[in-house]
Write a protein that holds these residues in place. Structure first.
Motif, mmCIF file in Angstrom:
data_model
loop_
_atom_site.group_PDB
_atom_site.id
_atom_site.type_symbol
_atom_site.label_atom_id
_atom_site.label_comp_id
_atom_site.label_asym_id
_atom_site.label_seq_id
_atom_site.Cartn_x
_atom_site.Cartn_y
_atom_site.Cartn_z
ATOM 1 N N LEU A 77 97.079 -3.470 -68.976
ATOM 2 C CA LEU A 77 98.252 -2.381 -68.869
ATOM 3 C C LEU A 77 99.625 -2.955 -69.211
ATOM 4 O O LEU A 77 100.334 -2.662 -69.804
ATOM 5 N N VAL A 78 99.860 -4.191 -68.607
ATOM 6 C CA VAL A 78 101.231 -4.819 -68.680
ATOM 7 C C VAL A 78 101.303 -5.198 -70.370
ATOM 8 O O VAL A 78 102.455 -4.958 -70.883
ATOM 9 N N ASP A 79 100.241 -5.702 -70.853
ATOM 10 C CA ASP A 79 100.280 -5.878 -72.348
ATOM 11 C C ASP A 79 100.708 -4.907 -73.071
ATOM 12 O O ASP A 79 101.296 -4.746 -74.045
ATOM 13 N N SER A 80 99.992 -3.750 -72.749
ATOM 14 C CA SER A 80 100.135 -2.304 -73.390
ATOM 15 C C SER A 80 101.592 -1.823 -73.391
ATOM 16 O O SER A 80 102.302 -1.326 -74.136
ATOM 17 N N LEU A 81 102.044 -1.881 -71.984
ATOM 18 C CA LEU A 81 103.522 -1.492 -72.074
ATOM 19 C C LEU A 81 104.691 -2.236 -72.840
ATOM 20 O O LEU A 81 105.350 -1.676 -73.178
ATOM 21 N N ARG A 82 104.289 -3.547 -72.882
ATOM 22 C CA ARG A 82 105.152 -4.396 -73.588
ATOM 23 C C ARG A 82 104.921 -4.054 -75.299
ATOM 24 O O ARG A 82 105.874 -3.811 -75.965
ATOM 25 N N MET A 83 103.547 -3.957 -75.711
ATOM 26 C CA MET A 83 103.364 -4.137 -77.090
ATOM 27 C C MET A 83 103.267 -2.575 -77.781
ATOM 28 O O MET A 83 103.566 -2.500 -78.951
ATOM 29 N N ASN A 84 102.832 -1.635 -76.963
ATOM 30 C CA ASN A 84 102.618 -0.457 -77.358
ATOM 31 C C ASN A 84 103.264 0.876 -76.505
ATOM 32 O O ASN A 84 102.417 1.464 -75.780
ATOM 33 N N PRO A 85 104.601 0.747 -76.297
ATOM 34 C CA PRO A 85 105.153 1.441 -75.273
ATOM 35 C C PRO A 85 104.657 3.124 -75.571
ATOM 36 O O PRO A 85 104.790 3.813 -74.451
ATOM 37 N N GLY A 86 104.578 3.228 -76.676
ATOM 38 C CA GLY A 86 104.438 4.878 -76.824
ATOM 39 C C GLY A 86 102.940 5.236 -76.645
ATOM 40 O O GLY A 86 102.654 6.681 -76.773
ATOM 41 N N SER A 87 102.288 4.384 -76.226
ATOM 42 C CA SER A 87 100.663 4.745 -75.917
ATOM 43 C C SER A 87 100.726 5.833 -74.743
ATOM 44 O O SER A 87 101.366 6.186 -74.040
ATOM 45 N N ARG A 88 99.598 6.761 -75.019
ATOM 46 C CA ARG A 88 99.227 7.751 -73.965
ATOM 47 C C ARG A 88 98.037 7.098 -73.153
ATOM 48 O O ARG A 88 97.249 8.152 -72.484
#
Length: 314
Positions: free
Chosen positions: A159-170
């Motif tokens: 999740l932390v990686d996703s927030l950093r790298m792909n903030p627009g993800s759902r």
């Protein structure tokens, strides 16, 4: 017009459920008044936190529990050694049931603290929250139609990686409800699903992290004050690690209830007025979300009314 105190939402929900909730027989045999579907919203900007003031909430206890979740640990011994008592009743009840030894709870907890072997045998809760958060089990097929255990999924790190790298993800989601392992858990997860959303904010402002917690079962009197604090704290930690500002926390309850034996608590708490606006300061940013310590958190402007004791339904 003056805005109502953010805590008024919580008190209004308590009053509504107690006066208008459906009276039901529940798993514990105590009975509840319950509604299905409730929503609360809290702005976490400028350090604000949904820390209930109409009774004292032991936020350090809730924080220690959250940090314990993030270790993936499922044995109560690390909590017991810190003086955290909130999970003691479940393994104690299992011990009494399986051994026939009516050992008092305090004596059971003392043995957990003093005897590692006893704790290993009787202190485990099964694959509860933290295990699913940081080590969700996976299996891969091998020859003969069999399966071999694979590497666990660390939902928090991803999740932390996703927030950093792909903030627009759902797909910024933490899930605790592992259907295959629910029967092995001392208590299936109540705060089960978290989802996060990054908003771009106004021009020149840092993007904000918003969060939703869906809670399948909620004890308003004893559980919800802890759950609100913990959800907001997790959101604050995630925001810091992803270089985001904290935005809004949305809490959603499924079976949202009050126990019938909590009448004295409810009457007392509803007679009190919220006071102050507690704020959280995170005094150190560690290298990762798994490295926070209790000393990293300071609460300011918290002047609660006194604690109100009530029994925990097991």
């Amino acid at each position: 017009m003056t805005q109502p105190h953010p805590e008024q939402q919580y008190l209004d929900l308590m009053r509504h459920v107690w006066l208008e909730g459906d009276e039901r027989v529940d798993r514990t045999g105590i009975g509840t008044r319950s509604v299905f579907g409730a929503t609360l919203r809290f702005d976490l900007s400028d350090g604000a936190m949904p820390l209930v003031t109409t009774k004292r909430v032991y936020w350090k206890t809730a924080t220690r529990e959250l940090l314990w979740f993030l270790t993936g640990e499922t044995n109560i011994r690390p909590l017991v050694l810190q003086g955290v008592k909130i999970w003691n009743e479940w393994p104690h009840a299992r011990y009494v049931e399986q051994t026939g030894d009516d050992l008092p709870l305090d004596d059971f907890v003392a043995r957990i603290a003093g005897d590692e072997g006893f704790a290993a045998q009787w202190g485990d809760l099964g694959p509860v929250y933290g295990k699913q958060w940081v080590d969700w089990p996976t299996y891969r097929p091998v020859a003969g139609g069999l399966f071999r255990k694979g590497r666990g999924v660390n939902q928090i790190a991803e999740l932390v990686d996703s927030l950093r790298m792909n903030p627009g993800s759902r797909r910024h989601i933490i899930e605790g409800w592992n259907v295959a392992e629910v029967p092995e858990m001392a208590l299936p997860p109540c705060h089960k699903t978290y989802q996060f959303h990054v908003s771009s904010g106004d021009t020149g402002e840092m993007a904000k992290l918003n969060g939703i917690l869906y809670q399948r079962s909620c004890d308003i009197a004893l559980g919800l004050p802890f759950n609100l604090w913990s959800a907001a704290l997790l959101q604050r930690m995630l925001a810091e690690q992803a270089d985001l500002e904290p935005g809004e926390l949305v809490w959603m309850g499924g079976d949202t209830h009050l126990y019938l034996n909590h009448a004295h608590l409810i009457a007392e708490q509803l007679s009190r007025e919220p006071r102050g606006h507690p704020r959280l300061e995170i005094v150190r940013r560690p290298a990762s979300i798994f490295d926070y310590r209790i000393e990293d958190f300071a609460v300011h402007d918290y002047m609660p009314h006194g604690a109100i004791k009530a029994p925990v339904a097991v």
